[in-house]
Design an enzyme around this catalytic site. Sequence first.
Site, PDB file in Angstrom:
ATOM      1  N   GLU A  64       7.182  -5.306  18.984  1.00 54.00           N
ATOM      2  CA  GLU A  64       6.191  -6.059  18.213  1.00 54.00           C
ATOM      3  C   GLU A  64       5.779  -7.282  19.033  1.00 54.00           C
ATOM      4  OE1 GLU A  64       4.361  -5.788  15.364  1.00 54.00           O
ATOM      5  OE2 GLU A  64       3.597  -7.744  15.964  1.00 54.00           O
ATOM      6  N   GLU A  91       2.492  -2.722  26.327  1.00 53.17           N
ATOM      7  CA  GLU A  91       1.994  -2.545  27.702  1.00 53.17           C
ATOM      8  C   GLU A  91       2.740  -3.433  28.698  1.00 53.17           C
ATOM      9  OE1 GLU A  91       0.246  -3.137  25.009  1.00 53.17           O
ATOM     10  OE2 GLU A  91      -1.314  -1.600  24.788  1.00 53.17           O
ATOM     11  N   GLY A 120       4.451  -1.275  17.568  1.00 56.62           N
ATOM     12  CA  GLY A 120       3.848  -2.241  16.642  1.00 56.62           C
ATOM     13  C   GLY A 120       4.665  -2.297  15.369  1.00 56.62           C
ATOM     14  N   ARG A 169       0.209   4.441   1.992  1.00 54.13           N
ATOM     15  CA  ARG A 169       0.577   4.270   3.395  1.00 54.13           C
ATOM     16  C   ARG A 169       2.095   4.286   3.597  1.00 54.13           C
ATOM     17  NH1 ARG A 169       1.656  -0.088   7.555  1.00 54.13           N
ATOM     18  NH2 ARG A 169       3.148  -0.847   6.026  1.00 54.13           N
ATOM     19  N   GLU A 195       2.228   2.926  13.010  1.00 53.88           N
ATOM     20  CA  GLU A 195       1.148   2.863  12.021  1.00 53.88           C
ATOM     21  C   GLU A 195       0.080   2.020  12.687  1.00 53.88           C
ATOM     22  OE1 GLU A 195      -1.443   1.863  10.295  1.00 53.88           O
ATOM     23  OE2 GLU A 195      -0.409   0.511   8.912  1.00 53.88           O
ATOM     24  N   HIS A 212      -5.396   0.361   1.433  1.00 51.07           N
ATOM     25  CA  HIS A 212      -5.963  -0.913   1.896  1.00 51.07           C
ATOM     26  C   HIS A 212      -7.044  -0.707   2.949  1.00 51.07           C
ATOM     27  CE1 HIS A 212      -3.290  -0.419   5.331  1.00 51.07           C
ATOM     28  NE2 HIS A 212      -3.939  -1.406   5.916  1.00 51.07           N
ATOM     29  N   GLU A 241      -9.808  -2.013  15.962  1.00 53.04           N
ATOM     30  CA  GLU A 241      -8.602  -2.631  16.542  1.00 53.04           C
ATOM     31  C   GLU A 241      -8.011  -1.787  17.665  1.00 53.04           C
ATOM     32  OE1 GLU A 241      -5.803  -3.606  13.457  1.00 53.04           O
ATOM     33  OE2 GLU A 241      -7.409  -4.379  12.216  1.00 53.04           O
ATOM     34  N   ASP A 278       0.891  -1.164   0.000  1.00 53.83           N
ATOM     35  CA  ASP A 278       0.000   0.000   0.000  1.00 53.83           C
ATOM     36  C   ASP A 278       0.928   1.212   0.000  1.00 53.83           C
ATOM     37  OD1 ASP A 278      -1.543   2.199   0.689  1.00 53.83           O
ATOM     38  OD2 ASP A 278      -2.808   1.087   2.083  1.00 53.83           O
TER      39      ASP A 278
HETATM   40  N1  SAH Z   1       4.772  -0.918  11.650  1.00 55.25           N
HETATM   41  C1  SAH Z   1       4.454  -1.999  10.719  1.00 55.25           C
HETATM   42  C2  SAH Z   1       3.268  -2.832  11.159  1.00 55.25           C
HETATM   43  C3  SAH Z   1       1.962  -2.075  11.360  1.00 55.25           C
HETATM   44  S1  SAH Z   1       0.597  -3.168  11.750  1.00 55.25           S
HETATM   45  C4  SAH Z   1       4.244  -1.413   9.339  1.00 55.25           C
HETATM   46  O1  SAH Z   1       4.053  -0.197   9.226  1.00 55.25           O
HETATM   47  O2  SAH Z   1       4.225  -2.153   8.364  1.00 55.25           O
HETATM   48  C5  SAH Z   1       0.510  -3.005  13.493  1.00 55.25           C
HETATM   49  C6  SAH Z   1       1.430  -3.954  14.278  1.00 55.25           C
HETATM   50  O3  SAH Z   1       1.304  -3.668  15.644  1.00 55.25           O
HETATM   51  C7  SAH Z   1       1.100  -5.430  14.116  1.00 55.25           C
HETATM   52  O4  SAH Z   1       2.242  -6.109  13.680  1.00 55.25           O
HETATM   53  C8  SAH Z   1       0.680  -5.890  15.518  1.00 55.25           C
HETATM   54  O5  SAH Z   1       1.110  -7.215  15.809  1.00 55.25           O
HETATM   55  C9  SAH Z   1       1.378  -4.873  16.384  1.00 55.25           C
HETATM   56  N2  SAH Z   1       0.725  -4.594  17.682  1.00 55.25           N
HETATM   57  C10 SAH Z   1      -0.584  -4.337  17.909  1.00 55.25           C
HETATM   58  N3  SAH Z   1      -0.802  -4.095  19.205  1.00 55.25           N
HETATM   59  C11 SAH Z   1       0.403  -4.204  19.834  1.00 55.25           C
HETATM   60  C12 SAH Z   1       0.833  -4.071  21.192  1.00 55.25           C
HETATM   61  N4  SAH Z   1      -0.036  -3.771  22.143  1.00 55.25           N
HETATM   62  N5  SAH Z   1       2.132  -4.250  21.466  1.00 55.25           N
HETATM   63  C13 SAH Z   1       3.026  -4.572  20.479  1.00 55.25           C
HETATM   64  N6  SAH Z   1       2.685  -4.702  19.183  1.00 55.25           N
HETATM   65  C14 SAH Z   1       1.390  -4.524  18.843  1.00 55.25           C
END
Ligand code: SAH
Length: 406
Positions: free
Chosen positions: A153, A182, A131, A107, A197, A346, A206, A104
């Site tokens: 992650e 957390e 994340g 993005r 992101e 997306h 989410e 994407d």
């Molecule tokens: N930064 C990457 C992925 C974005 S998707 C990119 O831009 O391509 C969001 C990601 O956050 C996912 O891989 C998910 O597993 C992670 N995520 C969601 N909640 C989270 C949390 N509380 N702690 C750690 N990772 C988390």
Amino acid sequence: MGRRKGGNKALAPSGQKTSPDADGMNLDGGKEQEEAPEVVAIEEKAESSNLEDSPLIGSDKTSADYYFDSYSHFGIARSLSLIHKPFSARLLASSRKRREMLKDVVRTKTYQNVIYQNSFLFKNKVVLDVGAGTGILSLFCAKAGAKHVYAVECSLMADMAKEIVQTNGYSNVITVLKGKVEEIELPVAHVDVIISEWMGYFLLFENMLNTVLYARDKWLNNNGIVLPDKASLYLTAIEDAEYKEDKIEFWNNVYGFDMSCIKKQAMIEPLVDTVDQNQIVTNCQLLKTMDISKMAPGDVSFMAPFKLVAERNDYIHALVAYFDVSFTKCHKLMGFSTGPRSKATHWKQTVLYLEDVLTICEGEAVVGSLTVEPNERNPRDVDIMLKYSLNGQHCQVSRTQHYKMR
Ligand code: SAH
């Protein structure tokens, strides 16, 4: 999910090669958006991928039941039995979905441009990537000169991210931490930059935003920055007879049988789909702007009034929500929109079908309010209440509808 007839001209077939000189910018000009933040309209040259959604119905599992685990799936077969429509590309981040998110370009290129073109924000700074997924944003930050990047992650993808970081020679700059934001312990007390992101369908599905706010409150320096730092949700109204017939009315008569009980379920589930800009009947109304650097976690719940004024005589079958995000700390304002007038992403748009077909005349207005809040049982799901009324020449209606994104 099929594409709308005469669909968004900006759409490129999924998986198509992307243009190397894509600038990834996609902001709506603000012309049709009331009270929209002042943003720069930049022509999008790149092609973007477009994920197909799976028309799955059934199971009363909520996204919490599979959220964290599913992010690490390499195949989607197991998850398919667990999920509801709308099929979340991000919840089921298999390698295919990861690839499609990365492809994407609206993005990913926007993040890349924000980071590379504003290296002054990153030079010698300590960065936290909330994340991190494959670690792509961490890699951008490292390349832009960050002193150190902590890539957090929680899914199994963290193991891949570690390998990717190593393969690309950034092990001395990027530390991948596997775990929930957390729950992990960061080796430093403070960070200068938080990048993430986190946006879901309808912006808040989410609800990863609260994870970013948690990180901000725990680790961000007083003069630190959050990227992106603004996110806005918009609403407009569309003519959508053909799709409403296909997605909703279809259940009235299925090979001669009445399956309208499924229609009720289909009505409460917002549809994630691309909308052709020619379907837009009214103005686009700003509902809510969130300032990620200042807002409180409770601010993800809100009630916003709206007034959608018809720009032509038409029928209205649905309201459509979409969002934009911006990075206001850049040298020049940067960001992207997921609106129907912008290049498709997306996230597509979120379609809320109305019980009534509204017959509206130019100049008449649908007025009402949208109430958005995380589901009590599973805060990653979103409950939406829509109140609307039209007091027009050919149509007088007033109604409340409830939707659930899960
Ligand atoms: N930064 C990457 C992925 C974005 S998707 C990119 O831009 O391509 C969001 C990601 O956050 C996912 O891989 C998910 O597993 C992670 N995520 C969601 N909640 C989270 C949390 N509380 N702690 C750690 N990772 C988390």
